[in-house]
Write a protein that holds these residues in place. Structure first.
Motif, PDB file in Angstrom:
ATOM      1  N   LEU A  20       0.882  -1.199  -0.118  1.00 36.74           N
ATOM      2  CA  LEU A  20       0.038   0.044  -0.050  1.00 36.74           C
ATOM      3  C   LEU A  20       0.853   1.284   0.046  1.00 36.74           C
ATOM      4  N   ALA A  21       2.009   1.172   0.600  1.00 36.09           N
ATOM      5  CA  ALA A  21       2.634   2.208   0.625  1.00 36.09           C
ATOM      6  C   ALA A  21       3.555   2.594  -0.511  1.00 36.09           C
ATOM      7  N   ARG A  22       3.833   1.610  -1.323  1.00 35.65           N
ATOM      8  CA  ARG A  22       4.368   1.581  -2.627  1.00 35.65           C
ATOM      9  C   ARG A  22       3.323   2.145  -3.567  1.00 35.65           C
ATOM     10  N   LEU A  23       1.948   1.818  -3.375  1.00 38.41           N
ATOM     11  CA  LEU A  23       0.784   2.196  -4.350  1.00 38.41           C
ATOM     12  C   LEU A  23       0.597   3.640  -4.011  1.00 38.41           C
ATOM     13  N   SER A  24       1.029   4.153  -2.820  1.00 40.92           N
ATOM     14  CA  SER A  24       0.690   5.606  -2.546  1.00 40.92           C
ATOM     15  C   SER A  24       1.577   6.613  -3.486  1.00 40.92           C
ATOM     16  N   LEU A  25       2.364   5.892  -4.133  1.00 39.08           N
ATOM     17  CA  LEU A  25       3.281   6.667  -5.015  1.00 39.08           C
ATOM     18  C   LEU A  25       2.712   6.797  -6.454  1.00 39.08           C
ATOM     19  N   GLY A  26       1.792   5.898  -6.512  1.00 36.68           N
ATOM     20  CA  GLY A  26       1.101   5.585  -8.029  1.00 36.68           C
ATOM     21  C   GLY A  26       0.855   4.208  -8.352  1.00 36.68           C
ATOM     22  N   GLU A  27       0.330   4.012  -9.732  1.00 32.62           N
ATOM     23  CA  GLU A  27      -0.149   2.650  -9.909  1.00 32.62           C
ATOM     24  C   GLU A  27       1.275   1.846 -10.035  1.00 32.62           C
ATOM     25  N   ALA A  28       1.004   0.431 -10.171  1.00 29.33           N
ATOM     26  CA  ALA A  28       2.289  -0.419 -10.263  1.00 29.33           C
ATOM     27  C   ALA A  28       1.595  -1.810 -10.693  1.00 29.33           C
ATOM     28  N   GLU A  32       6.338  -4.822 -10.599  1.00 31.06           N
ATOM     29  CA  GLU A  32       6.856  -3.823 -10.002  1.00 31.06           C
ATOM     30  C   GLU A  32       6.642  -3.814  -8.500  1.00 31.06           C
ATOM     31  N   LEU A  33       5.477  -4.350  -8.043  1.00 33.56           N
ATOM     32  CA  LEU A  33       5.323  -4.550  -6.756  1.00 33.56           C
ATOM     33  C   LEU A  33       6.125  -5.681  -6.061  1.00 33.56           C
ATOM     34  N   ARG A  59      -7.791  -2.917  -9.539  1.00 33.02           N
ATOM     35  CA  ARG A  59      -6.920  -3.595 -10.633  1.00 33.02           C
ATOM     36  C   ARG A  59      -7.615  -3.042 -11.882  1.00 33.02           C
ATOM     37  N   ARG A  60      -6.751  -2.694 -12.919  1.00 32.67           N
ATOM     38  CA  ARG A  60      -7.294  -1.834 -14.122  1.00 32.67           C
ATOM     39  C   ARG A  60      -6.440  -2.778 -15.131  1.00 32.67           C
ATOM     40  N   THR A  64      -1.979  -6.473 -21.515  1.00 31.32           N
ATOM     41  CA  THR A  64      -1.720  -7.834 -20.849  1.00 31.32           C
ATOM     42  C   THR A  64      -1.458  -7.207 -19.472  1.00 31.32           C
ATOM     43  N   LYS A  65      -1.467  -6.025 -19.265  1.00 34.78           N
ATOM     44  CA  LYS A  65      -0.779  -5.818 -17.843  1.00 34.78           C
ATOM     45  C   LYS A  65      -2.247  -5.465 -16.977  1.00 34.78           C
ATOM     46  N   ARG A  66      -2.097  -5.627 -15.778  1.00 37.23           N
ATOM     47  CA  ARG A  66      -3.113  -5.435 -14.725  1.00 37.23           C
ATOM     48  C   ARG A  66      -2.372  -4.505 -13.491  1.00 37.23           C
ATOM     49  N   PRO A  67      -2.251  -3.388 -13.839  1.00 31.26           N
ATOM     50  CA  PRO A  67      -1.769  -2.425 -12.814  1.00 31.26           C
ATOM     51  C   PRO A  67      -2.810  -2.233 -11.749  1.00 31.26           C
ATOM     52  N   ARG A  68      -2.465  -1.984 -10.404  1.00 31.41           N
ATOM     53  CA  ARG A  68      -3.170  -1.895  -9.204  1.00 31.41           C
ATOM     54  C   ARG A  68      -2.767  -0.394  -8.857  1.00 31.41           C
ATOM     55  N   ARG A  69      -3.963   0.088  -8.180  1.00 35.80           N
ATOM     56  CA  ARG A  69      -3.956   1.447  -7.619  1.00 35.80           C
ATOM     57  C   ARG A  69      -4.787   1.312  -6.155  1.00 35.80           C
ATOM     58  N   LEU A  70      -4.737   2.383  -5.359  1.00 33.11           N
ATOM     59  CA  LEU A  70      -5.288   2.535  -4.215  1.00 33.11           C
ATOM     60  C   LEU A  70      -6.751   2.683  -4.542  1.00 33.11           C
TER      61      LEU A  70
END
Length: 112
Positions: A20-28, A32-33, A59-60, A64-70
């Protein structure tokens, strides 16, 4: 309240808090996570699943990518609940300040 139980249970794990701390910086993306952790991508995916089910991340689909965000709603629900506790705590401290102020006045009046 059950919804909050799920959210806070998800936060009990330090890896999920770090995600969650990493995702506070943006999608990943999952990769990457996973990069800062010494665990497999499937293990990170399992952590992400718990966070998604708790409503803390979304999740978006992007090809082929499924980036996550808060997830704004999930974070706001916890923030509102914690805000209620913060308000109650402030009131308790204000009452304590009043009691202590009254005690100091009484002590000053008793001195000779």
């Amino acid at each position: 309240m059950e919804c909050l139980d799920t959210k806070f249970a998800a936060l009990a794990d330090p890896t999920r808090r770090a995600i969650l701390a990493r995702l506070s910086l943006g999608e990943a993306t999952v990769n990457e996570l996973a990069s800062p952790f010494e665990m497999s991508q499937p293990a990170i995916s399992q952590h992400l699943k718990v966070l998604e089910e708790a409503g803390l991340i979304i999740r978006r689909v992007e090809g082929t990518k499924r980036p996550r965000r808060l997830a704004k709603e999930g974070i706001e629900a916890m923030d509102q609940w914690l805000g209620m506790l913060h308000t109650a705590l402030e009131k308790n401290y204000d009452r304590l300040d009043s009691v202590l102020a009254g005690t100091n006045i009484q002590k000053k009046g008793k001195k000779r």
